[in-house]
Design an enzyme around this catalytic site. Structure first.
Site, PDB file in Angstrom:
ATOM      1  N   HIS A  89      -1.461   5.020   4.419  1.00 43.11           N
ATOM      2  CA  HIS A  89      -0.769   5.989   5.278  1.00 43.11           C
ATOM      3  C   HIS A  89      -0.231   7.186   4.502  1.00 43.11           C
ATOM      4  O   HIS A  89      -0.431   8.341   4.892  1.00 43.11           O
ATOM      5  CB  HIS A  89       0.420   5.335   5.996  1.00 43.11           C
ATOM      6  CG  HIS A  89       0.051   4.100   6.750  1.00 43.11           C
ATOM      7  ND1 HIS A  89      -1.074   4.023   7.520  1.00 43.11           N
ATOM      8  CD2 HIS A  89       0.668   2.904   6.854  1.00 43.11           C
ATOM      9  CE1 HIS A  89      -1.129   2.811   8.059  1.00 43.11           C
ATOM     10  NE2 HIS A  89      -0.098   2.121   7.669  1.00 43.11           N
ATOM     11  N   ASP A  97       0.714  -1.751   1.178  1.00 41.10           N
ATOM     12  CA  ASP A  97       0.949  -1.704   2.624  1.00 41.10           C
ATOM     13  C   ASP A  97       1.094  -0.265   3.144  1.00 41.10           C
ATOM     14  O   ASP A  97       0.619   0.049   4.238  1.00 41.10           O
ATOM     15  CB  ASP A  97       2.220  -2.502   2.964  1.00 41.10           C
ATOM     16  CG  ASP A  97       2.436  -2.628   4.459  1.00 41.10           C
ATOM     17  OD1 ASP A  97       1.478  -2.987   5.154  1.00 41.10           O
ATOM     18  OD2 ASP A  97       3.557  -2.353   4.932  1.00 41.10           O
TER      19      ASP A  97
END
Ligand code: NDP
Length: 520
Positions: A277, A272
């Site tokens: 990111h 995730d």
């Protein structure tokens, strides 16, 4: 934390020196209004992402005159709706927004259309094609189309294939009539599925037509990392193993999994947050300067960083990674449940909601410099931050007059919230004796922003302008998966999986075992 509070803050004025006049004035950046008329086709128009992010962003762009002169938005999903019902639904979503001038809304609403679709039925895509022809004629959009996939990831391949089969991905001349597809994360769940997804997308679209979103990259502070590094001469000579002790990247969240148990149970924190990111933030800090600030060149340099990541092996995995999962706790005075008690989560779940790891970049510049990466849910505070910790002074000339060690310089990029860049340095306390204190020189975004774009607004503008700088390129995506897939598989296959998962109380800083990583 306590040390940070005691530091004094020098707030810098954000001014731009005009070389010709010698005057210092503030010059806001100009945002480029997309000039090509286009139709934006939003798949999953009845869903959460459309309601919370995509449609508000489009409406705000419209209110601020950032949409092209001619445009239409066509919502698509299985739910049967008329254009009028779709407009009503969108109106009810957008009324929460501060500005809803009636004339503006009526104008915007007149550009909203809806087409129900069955995602795996080519006949409905042929109907979509006919509808697009009518809208193209009406708004003279020259066939420019932006397909936004705001649907669950298992539908990406089906929809992209159907768009291709209906002839909607073809670009007769990419400069004059373009067709682009926007895909939200996750891009696969491991190297194999990510490669398969890319292969399918590329059967209908070429790489220049594919926009893989990482909305972190659209944040002002993230974009500013490259400007800070490469538009200032004073930091780059220090930007290496010679002067930097370590780099610390953290993305802490107070939120739990909200209503996304189905997704999160399969993903966990490594998929995730880390594969995407955090890797993007790492690449911006670690990359070499590109020859030009051009999309392909920036992507090339990022890919080199990902290629240089030192893979984990059995010893380093055990020593350098801590995985955790939140137990019940208190956040902002409210009791919050354990991850295992969240709706939709398996009561025996071993999905990690927290990870801390130490990794290395195996190249000339970064040899031996640890990069500490941390992300977790239900932590004490929401904070995304990069710390570049410089080395201690080589010799303390003050050792005879002060007892304490001198704190080393530290550069901090706070990505969210309260975006800022801060440099910590030592100064003398006023007074007759010599004693040192840490001072912060700070640049705050909130004091400068004329009109900053929210990440989704920026993403949409860039897609309409055909600028892929802030999107993910296929090779980088696969390189990041190559790095994380063996690690994720090892963690998931581990016999002692439960024993290796460190439970932490919600509302704290995470598992205490994580602190040990920095001391190893
Ligand atoms: P939703 O679950 O709300 O689904 C969007 C739409 O897809 C639904 O309205 C539904 O429309 C259709 N859909 C849902 N499930 C199915 C199914 N099983 N079969 C066929 N169609 C289905 O998703 P989100 O809007 O939350 O997310 C969309 C994408 O964006 C996902 O990939 C997600 O990972 C990503 N994302 C979401 C974020 C968020 O905050 N929501 C944040 C970041 C990324 P209909 O039934 O009318 O066809």
């Amino acid at each position: 934390m306590a040390a940070e509070k005691s530091q004094k803050h020098l707030k810098l004025q954000t001014i731009v020196q005009k070389p010709d006049s010698g005057n210092s004035v503030y010059e806001p950046c100009q945002c480029i209004q997309p000039s090509d008329p286009c139709i934006i086709i939003v798949f999953g128009a009845s869903g959460d992402l459309t309601a919370r992010k995509v449609m508000p962003a489009l409406y705000k762009l419209f209110l601020n005159n950032f949409m092209p002169q001619e445009f239409a938005i066509l919502g698509c999903a299985r739910t049967r709706l008329s254009d009028a019902q779709f407009r009503e639904n969108m109106k009810s979503i957008l009324t929460d927004m501060q500005t809803m001038p009636p004339n503006a809304w009526n104008k915007f609403a007149s550009r909203l259309y809806y087409q129900s679709i069955v995602y795996d039925d080519i006949a409905t895509f042929n109907n979509l094609s006919d509808r697009l022809d009518i809208l193209t004629q009406k708004y003279k959009t020259s066939g420019n189309k932006l397909f936004y996939l705001a649907v669950p990831p298992f539908l990406y391949e089906t929809i992209a294939t159907m768009i291709g089969r209906a002839g909607l991905s073809t670009e007769a001349d990419p400069d004059k009539n373009w067709s682009r597809i926007v895909v939200e994360k996750p891009f696969g769940s491991n190297l194999q599925t990510s490669t398969a997804l890319n292969n399918t997308l590329q059967q209908s679209f070429k790489e220049h037509q594919i926009y893989r979103i990482d909305h972190y990259l659209a944040k002002e502070t993230v974009q500013n990392i490259l400007v800070f590094r490469f538009a200032n001469a004073i930091f780059e000579p220090l930007w290496s193993r010679q002067y930097i002790e370590y780099v610390d990247i953290c993305a802490a969240e107070t939120l739990g999994i909200e209503h996304r148990a189905g997704y999160y149970e399969k993903a966990g924190v490594l998929r995730d947050m880390f594969q995407n990111h955090i890797m993007q933030l790492l690449s911006l800090i670690a990359m070499e300067p590109p020859a030009k600030f051009a999309s392909e060149m920036v992507h090339d340099e990022k890919a080199k960083v990902f290629r240089s990541l030192l893979p984990f092996d059995a010893t380093t995995t055990e020593k350098n990674i801590v995985l955790g999962q939140y137990a019940a706790g208190t956040l902002n005075g409210n009791k919050v449940p354990a991850y295992r008690n969240e709706p939709g989560v398996d009561p025996q779940s071993l999905t990690p909601t927290y990870a801390m790891m130490k990794i290395f970049i195996d190249n000339w510049r970064w040899q031996g410099v640890p990069f500490y990466l941390m992300s977790g849910k239900r932590l004490k505070e929401k904070l995304t931050r990069i710390v570049v910790q410089f080395k201690d002074v080589p010799h303390s000339v003050f050792s005879t007059i002060i007892s304490e060690t001198i704190s080393a310089n530290r550069l901090t990029f706070v990505i969210q919230p309260n975006e800022k860049i801060s440099l910590t340095f030592q100064a003398k306390n006023p007074g007759s004796t010599v004693c040192l204190r840490s001072m912060n020189m700070e640049f705050h975004y909130d004091g400068t922003a004329e009109q900053t774009l929210d990440a989704y607004e920026k993403v949409l503008i860039d897609c309409m302008n055909g600028d892929q700088m802030l999107f993910l390129r296929q090779d980088s995506e696969e390189l990041c998966w190559s790095f994380f897939t063996p690690l994720i598989e090892d963690c998931e296959a581990c016999i002692n999986r439960e024993k290796n998962l460190c439970f932490y109380e919600a509302g704290t800083e995470g598992p205490r075992q994580a602190k040990k990583i920095k001391n190893r």
